[in-house]
Design a protein around this motif. Structure first.
Motif, short mmCIF file in Angstrom:
data_model
loop_
_atom_site.label_atom_id
_atom_site.label_comp_id
_atom_site.label_asym_id
_atom_site.label_seq_id
_atom_site.Cartn_x
_atom_site.Cartn_y
_atom_site.Cartn_z
N GLN A 20 0.71 -1.13 -0.03
CA GLN A 20 -0.03 -0.18 -0.11
C GLN A 20 0.88 1.38 -0.02
OE1 GLN A 20 -3.27 0.02 -0.80
NE2 GLN A 20 -3.18 -2.56 -0.52
N VAL A 21 1.99 1.25 0.80
CA VAL A 21 3.01 2.31 0.70
C VAL A 21 3.38 2.53 -0.78
CG1 VAL A 21 5.17 3.13 1.45
CG2 VAL A 21 3.75 2.08 3.24
N HIS A 22 3.71 1.46 -1.33
CA HIS A 22 4.27 1.82 -2.73
C HIS A 22 3.00 2.00 -3.70
CE1 HIS A 22 6.39 1.07 -6.58
NE2 HIS A 22 5.44 0.25 -6.63
N ARG A 23 2.10 1.62 -3.34
CA ARG A 23 0.86 2.18 -4.36
C ARG A 23 0.55 3.67 -4.25
NH1 ARG A 23 -4.75 2.48 -4.12
NH2 ARG A 23 -4.77 1.66 -2.00
N PHE A 24 0.63 3.94 -3.11
CA PHE A 24 0.34 5.36 -3.03
C PHE A 24 1.21 6.26 -3.26
CE2 PHE A 24 -3.13 3.74 -0.43
CZ PHE A 24 -4.29 4.67 -0.24
N PHE A 25 2.51 5.74 -3.09
CA PHE A 25 3.59 6.58 -3.57
C PHE A 25 3.25 6.71 -5.25
CE2 PHE A 25 7.73 6.02 -5.93
CZ PHE A 25 8.54 7.38 -5.53
N PHE A 73 4.56 -3.68 -7.03
CA PHE A 73 5.42 -4.03 -5.98
C PHE A 73 6.23 -5.27 -6.03
CE2 PHE A 73 6.29 -5.77 -1.66
CZ PHE A 73 6.89 -4.89 -1.04
N ALA A 74 5.52 -6.15 -6.39
CA ALA A 74 6.36 -7.55 -6.87
C ALA A 74 7.28 -7.60 -7.75
CB ALA A 74 5.18 -8.66 -7.07
N GLU A 75 7.27 -6.45 -8.77
CA GLU A 75 8.25 -6.36 -9.62
C GLU A 75 9.51 -5.47 -9.52
OE1 GLU A 75 6.42 -5.17 -13.42
OE2 GLU A 75 5.01 -6.68 -13.36
N LEU A 76 9.31 -4.78 -8.30
CA LEU A 76 10.53 -3.87 -7.67
C LEU A 76 11.58 -4.74 -7.16
CD1 LEU A 76 8.45 -1.50 -5.25
CD2 LEU A 76 9.62 -0.95 -7.42
N PRO A 77 12.71 -4.31 -7.21
CA PRO A 77 13.96 -5.03 -6.99
C PRO A 77 13.85 -5.07 -5.30
CG PRO A 77 14.74 -3.24 -8.26
CD PRO A 77 13.06 -2.90 -7.98
N GLU A 78 14.34 -6.18 -4.69
CA GLU A 78 14.31 -6.71 -3.36
C GLU A 78 14.63 -5.09 -2.53
OE1 GLU A 78 13.60 -7.94 0.19
OE2 GLU A 78 12.86 -8.86 -1.73
N HIS A 79 15.68 -4.36 -2.79
CA HIS A 79 16.03 -3.29 -1.98
C HIS A 79 15.02 -2.16 -1.97
CE1 HIS A 79 17.43 -1.57 -6.02
NE2 HIS A 79 17.55 -0.42 -5.21
N GLU A 80 14.13 -2.35 -3.12
CA GLU A 80 13.06 -1.16 -3.06
C GLU A 80 12.08 -1.49 -2.24
OE1 GLU A 80 12.07 0.98 -6.70
OE2 GLU A 80 14.20 0.68 -7.62
N GLN A 81 11.69 -3.03 -2.59
CA GLN A 81 10.56 -3.63 -1.72
C GLN A 81 10.84 -3.22 -0.20
OE1 GLN A 81 9.63 -7.66 -2.63
NE2 GLN A 81 9.33 -7.36 -4.77
#
Length: 146
Positions: free
Chosen positions: A4-9, A27-35
């Motif tokens: 949700q943090v990512h979606r709202f961003f 979100f699932a496609e972000l690199p691990e460090h961005e997740q």
């Protein structure tokens, strides 16, 4: 909550940035460090709320949350910036004149007092998104009774 943090961003980015920002993807496609950056931001929400005498509780039907006021937003935005800088430093990033993601250099790794207003606004937007993030997972902000 991290999703949700990512979606709202992503939703909150200015239209021109939505076309070019490297994090605008699921979100699932972000690199691990961005997740992990999103997870860290989500984990920090209860600590931020505690600083202003608030907590997040499961939302009851029809319940409205206590809105954040400008002074609280400003304080929490500075705390959000400090959290972000600390996370970047742990990951080996450093401050530089221009952001260079591959080189782990970011121009905003500066004290709050030295940030430009547009940089501060990014942190203010992150704080303003907290009620929506919590609502998306059926929580609401309430004042702690004294």
């Amino acid at each position: 909550m991290a999703e949700q943090v990512h979606r709202f961003f992503c939703e909150d980015l200015p239209e021109e940035e939505k076309k070019t920002h490297s994090s605008v993807r699921p979100f699932a496609e972000l690199p691990e460090h961005e997740q992990e950056q999103n997870r860290d931001q989500a984990r920090d929400i209860p600590f931020k709320l505690a600083r202003i005498g608030r907590i997040a509780v499961p939302k009851q039907e029809g319940q409205e949350g206590a809105p954040l006021i400008d002074d609280e937003i400003e304080l929490l935005a500075e705390l959000e910036h400090d959290r972000w800088v600390a996370l970047k430093e742990r990951d080996g990033w450093r401050r530089g004149a221009q952001t260079d993601k591959p080189g782990k250099v970011h121009q905003d790794m500066a004290p709050w007092s030295e940030l430009s207003e547009p940089a501060k606004d990014k942190d203010r937007r992150a704080i303003r998104r907290i009620p929506g993030v919590l609502d998306a997972v059926s929580y609401v902000i309430v004042r702690v009774p004294v």
